[in-house]
Every structure is written in C-alpha cells, then in structure tokens.
Design an enzyme around this catalytic site. Structure first.
Site, PDB file in Angstrom:
ATOM      1  N   GLU A  16       6.073 -13.898   1.997  1.00  0.00           N
ATOM      2  CA  GLU A  16       6.068 -12.940   3.097  1.00  0.00           C
ATOM      3  C   GLU A  16       4.621 -12.546   3.389  1.00  0.00           C
ATOM      4  OE1 GLU A  16       8.066  -8.603   3.841  1.00  0.00           O
ATOM      5  OE2 GLU A  16       9.186 -10.011   2.590  1.00  0.00           O
ATOM      6  N   ASP A  52       5.460   1.134   5.272  1.00  0.00           N
ATOM      7  CA  ASP A  52       4.624   0.699   4.154  1.00  0.00           C
ATOM      8  C   ASP A  52       4.124   1.868   3.323  1.00  0.00           C
ATOM      9  OD1 ASP A  52       4.808  -2.002   4.835  1.00  0.00           O
ATOM     10  OD2 ASP A  52       3.191  -1.824   6.290  1.00  0.00           O
TER      11      ASP A  52
END
EC number: 4.2.1.20
Length: 273
Positions: free
Chosen positions: A57, A68
């Site tokens: 990824e 995040d």
C-alpha cells in the site's frame, strides 16, 4: 501528465494474490510516497517485495489526512515539503513496478481524485502500474461511477468498513464492494495501538459469513503479538502502516531501508509459521 510506459509482465493482480495464498494471510505493508524521498520509496518498494510483502500500500501525501495518525501525518508533511506530487510519484511507480511482483495499492483521499477528474486519475494510475485504489473518505453512496471507471482500467477498488458500522451499513458495503474489503481495526485514525478486541474478532467472523470476498484488517497493527493474534482470525490480509513508516523515517535513508527489510521479514515469518 506524461508518463513513459514500462509494461510490467510480472506484477500480479490483487485478486490473484488472495487466490494464490488461499487461506494464508497476506502481508500488506504501507509506506508514504516520497518519505524520506522518492529514490528511497522506490528502493523500499523493491525491498518489501523481496522480503515477504504480498501486496504493498502506497500513500499519496495529502495536506489534510483525516484518517492518518501522527506518524503518517508527519511523513506526508515531510514529503509535501519536498514538492512530492502525483506526477512524480507515478513516474517513480511506473519505473519501479516493472521490477516487482507484489501489486501496489494507492491510498489517497477523495479530493485529489476529484481535482484531476475521476477518469483522468484512474487512467493515470493504471498506466503507471498501480493495481488497486483505496479512498478512505469515498462515500459509498457516490461510488457507483468510480467503481465502473476502475473496472474499465483494471483497478481494484477497495472499500473501508468501520467496526462501528450498523448491520445495514455492513450489508450495503459487502454487497457493493467490487473486491476485497478493508476492515478498520479501531475507531479513529491510523497508528500503533496496544491491543485488539474480542468484539473486532467477532465482527470479522460475522463478515466472513456474509461474503466470500477477501477481508483485510488494518489501522493500529504494529507488533509481533498483534500479528500472531490476527493471523488466527481467518482473515485474508494484515495491513501494517505506522510501524513501517516510522522505521523508514530514520535519520539515514539506508538505515530506514534496513529496518523495514528486517521488520518485513519478521512479520512474514510470523504469518507463515
């Protein structure tokens, strides 16, 4: 955007990875493109491919990464300060992907896709050799068109599923997802979390009864103990992000590359043991 095409006859598709592994869990490392620099990112992709990664990824740096945690946010910030953007990332991927087997999934927020235009964005990442796409803030209600474009360009779109989703929501995502489903292991943002819950394990069991589509688990997975626990849950893949990003962000690029090589080797050995 001009990309010189390097045809890759070796990189596999995401769906073929899961078929090949059968009941074995896939190792899916995450790294941020351009941190510490694009040369290191290219080297990191090759190292991960050579030392146990089944799928990789790759995060597109973004200025407002709501999903995040602090480690990946900091990596995105460092990359953006170097003027890392979609164009130079795809140029790097286009060259690098011809040397690796593990398919690359691009992790990006929805805004960069809309800014370029869905057709242009999907076409560009496909030409560069990207095999999958994950958009954490893509509303499922707006996904029909992007699903059709991804299918046209042989990009496997991955849907996220939150552990707080209602049964109705789970049913909708499971039914609409064109390929594998990414189950978020915790609420909140990505990052290193100390423990996983029995509730999460029961949820994975519930989803596995609802669909034959591959289920991957991520957000907060960082330790050997967690990997050992999760591999027994009958899921198809484990995504490890912050632990790789933190190691790669060492003071010296070569040290970071050595650290991710060692961690990838360790994680893979745990999964196959």
């Amino acid at each position: 955007m001009i990309i010189n095409i390097h045809i890759n006859f070796f990189m596999t598709t995401i769906s073929s990875v899961f078929k090949k592994l059968d009941k074995q869990c896939a190792l899916i490392p995450f790294i941020t493109a351009g941190d510490p620099d694009l040369v290191s990112t290219s080297k990191a992709l090759k190292i991960l491919d050579q030392h146990g990664a089944d799928i990789i990824e790759l995060g597109l740096p973004y200025s407002d990464p709501l999903a995040d945690g602090p480690i990946i946010q900091a990596a995105s910030s460092r990359a953006l300060k170097q003027s890392i953007n979609l164009n130079n990332i795809l140029d790097m991927v286009n060259i690098t992907s011809s040397n690796i087997v593990a398919p690359i999934v691009l992790f990006t927020y929805y805004n960069p896709v809309l800014n370029l235009g869905i057709n242009n964005f999907i076409s560009a990442i496909s030409r560069a050799g990207i095999k999958g796409l994950l958009i954490p803030d893509l509303p499922i209600e707006e996904s029909d068109y992007i699903i059709s474009v991804c299918k046209l360009f042989n990009i496997e779109l991955i849907f996220l599923l939150s552990p707080t989703s209602s049964i109705e929501r789970i049913n909708k995502i499971v039914e609409q997802a064109p390929g594998c489903i990414y189950l978020v292991s915790t609420t909140g943002v990505t990052g290193q979390k100390p423990e996983l819950t029995g509730k999460l394990k029961r949820l994975t069991e519930t989803i596995k009864k609802m669909t034959q589509k591959p289920i991957i688990l991520g957000f907060g997975i960082s330790t050997a103990e967690q990997i050992k626990e999760i591999k027994g849950w009958n899921i198809n893949g484990i995504v490890i992000g912050s632990a790789f990003v933190k190691r790669l962000s060492s003071d010296f690029p070569e040290e970071g590359l050595r650290k991710i090589k060692d961690f990838c080797t360790t994680a893979k050995s745990i999964i196959i043991s």
